[in-house]
Design a protein around this motif. Structure first.
Motif, PDB file in Angstrom:
ATOM      1  N   GLN A  22      -2.231   1.589   1.910  1.00 17.10           N
ATOM      2  CA  GLN A  22      -2.886   0.602   1.054  1.00 17.10           C
ATOM      3  C   GLN A  22      -4.283   0.215   1.484  1.00 17.10           C
ATOM      4  O   GLN A  22      -5.033  -0.351   0.721  1.00 17.10           O
ATOM      5  CB  GLN A  22      -2.006  -0.648   0.924  1.00 17.10           C
ATOM      6  N   LEU A  23      -4.634   0.503   2.740  1.00 13.42           N
ATOM      7  CA  LEU A  23      -5.993   0.137   3.167  1.00 13.42           C
ATOM      8  C   LEU A  23      -6.640   1.128   4.132  1.00 13.42           C
ATOM      9  O   LEU A  23      -7.743   1.609   3.886  1.00 13.42           O
ATOM     10  CB  LEU A  23      -5.987  -1.267   3.811  1.00 13.42           C
ATOM     11  N   LEU A  24      -5.943   1.424   5.226  1.00  9.04           N
ATOM     12  CA  LEU A  24      -6.634   2.114   6.330  1.00  9.04           C
ATOM     13  C   LEU A  24      -7.084   3.521   5.974  1.00  9.04           C
ATOM     14  O   LEU A  24      -8.131   3.976   6.415  1.00  9.04           O
ATOM     15  CB  LEU A  24      -5.741   2.120   7.578  1.00  9.04           C
ATOM     16  N   ALA A  25      -6.293   4.216   5.158  1.00 10.44           N
ATOM     17  CA  ALA A  25      -6.681   5.569   4.746  1.00 10.44           C
ATOM     18  C   ALA A  25      -6.841   5.608   3.232  1.00 10.44           C
ATOM     19  O   ALA A  25      -6.195   4.849   2.515  1.00 10.44           O
ATOM     20  CB  ALA A  25      -5.619   6.573   5.177  1.00 10.44           C
ATOM     21  N   ASN A  26      -7.719   6.462   2.769  1.00  7.43           N
ATOM     22  CA  ASN A  26      -7.850   6.689   1.329  1.00  7.43           C
ATOM     23  C   ASN A  26      -7.279   8.071   1.055  1.00  7.43           C
ATOM     24  O   ASN A  26      -7.895   9.087   1.393  1.00  7.43           O
ATOM     25  CB  ASN A  26      -9.310   6.609   0.907  1.00  7.43           C
TER      26      ASN A  26
END
Lengths: 233, 80
Positions: free
Chosen positions: B65-69
């Motif tokens: 949800q945030l650290l990786a796209n």
């Protein structure tokens, strides 16, 4: 009631004043700033997510800004079919917020590029470009380090089928060359719309091409057309 | 308390220009045996959880949800 443009200000936005100046003083449209902690978009007829370095580009450009309080309201605003224009970091934020498909990689040659480029209108299906002509060229500045647009092949195909590619980088003659695609974007993409056509994201800065002293006035016909189509000015 | 170690790299199908530049430099250094370099991010998180499984679940949520796209990045998680 007169129509109103809202420009969101995130910590680290730095083209918010450019966008405000361009809309208010050059396009003569009623314009107001919206702080990223605001949640009320009532009465806003066009929302601009401006460029800059929201949250210092920590983690990835736009990744943290997506969690700003105003973004919930932006999600609802988009669902209602209302128009949102994201420029540069604004485009990156809209990608991270899943309001547009794809993602931004570092420029292929890893350098921050700040110069005037040409873009070509590829689609006139959305109100943002509905008053322009396919193939029309604009001379506008770019200023980014992470503008290398990426999407998987089947995602690109879907976008092409739905006519979602709004602009491509090209040379002065309107030709797409390896050199004109300076940041390495998939299919030389400079701007895209969402499926419904009410969200446009673009890396170039038409709002910085409004006065001849700044090198180009191509932003004026660009916004004239857009505000006309959106029935704002 | 668990520690989650998160490794994020560009997806294999995506050109990693930083890795490529570092690889070229390693070749110049004479380390011919190094035949590929990928540069990514390393993130450590301390997680309050009752089990390793729960800690992994939370770390996975943080990543997706945030650290990786995931449009452009892969991630892996180690819990200790």
């Amino acid at each position: 009631m007169s129509k109103k443009i809202g420009v969101i200000v995130f910590p680290g936005s730095n083209c918010d004043h450019d966008a405000y100046h361009a809309m208010k003083h050059i396009m003569n449209a009623e314009t107001k700033f919206l702080w990223h902690k605001d949640s009320d978009l009532a009465g806003i007829d066009l929302l601009i997510v401006p460029g800059g370095f929201s949250y210092g580009d920590y983690l990835r450009s736009g990744a943290i800004a997506r969690f700003s309080p105003i973004m919930n309201a932006v999600q609802d605003y988009v669902k209602q079919g209302r128009p949102v224009l994201g420029i540069c970091n604004g485009f990156q934020i809209l990608l991270e917020a899943n309001l547009l498909p794809g993602a931004m990689l570092h420029n292929e040659k890893l350098r921050f590029v700040c110069k005037n480029v040409h873009i070509r209108v590829e689609s006139t299906r959305s109100p943002f470009t509905g008053g322009l002509e396919k193939g029309q060229l604009f001379n506008v500045p770019v200023s980014h380090g992470e503008g290398n647009y990426f999407i998987e092949e089947d995602g690109l195909k879907k976008m092409e089928d739905r006519d979602q590619i709004a602009f491509r980088y090209c040379n002065e003659q309107g030709e797409i060359t390896e050199e004109s695609n300076f940041n390495g974007s998939v299919s030389a993409i400079a701007g895209i719309t969402n499926e419904d056509g009410n969200v446009l994201g673009m890396m170039p800065h038409p709002e910085r091409a409004m006065e001849s002293i700044l090198g180009s006035t191509d932003g004026i016909p660009f916004f004239n057309s857009m505000l006309n189509e959106l029935e704002i000015a | 308390m668990y520690k989650a170690k998160v490794y994020i790299t560009l997806r294999k199908s995506i050109l990693d220009p930083k890795g490529k530049a570092a690889h070229q430099a390693l070749q110049n250094l004479g380390l011919k045996e190094v035949n590929d370099v990928r540069i990514g991010k390393f993130i450590e998180m301390n997680i309050d959880a009752n089990s390793e499984e729960k800690a992994f679940e939370l770390a996975d949520k943080a990543c997706s949800q945030l650290l990786a796209n995931e449009v452009m990045e892969d991630y892996s998680i180690e819990i200790e």
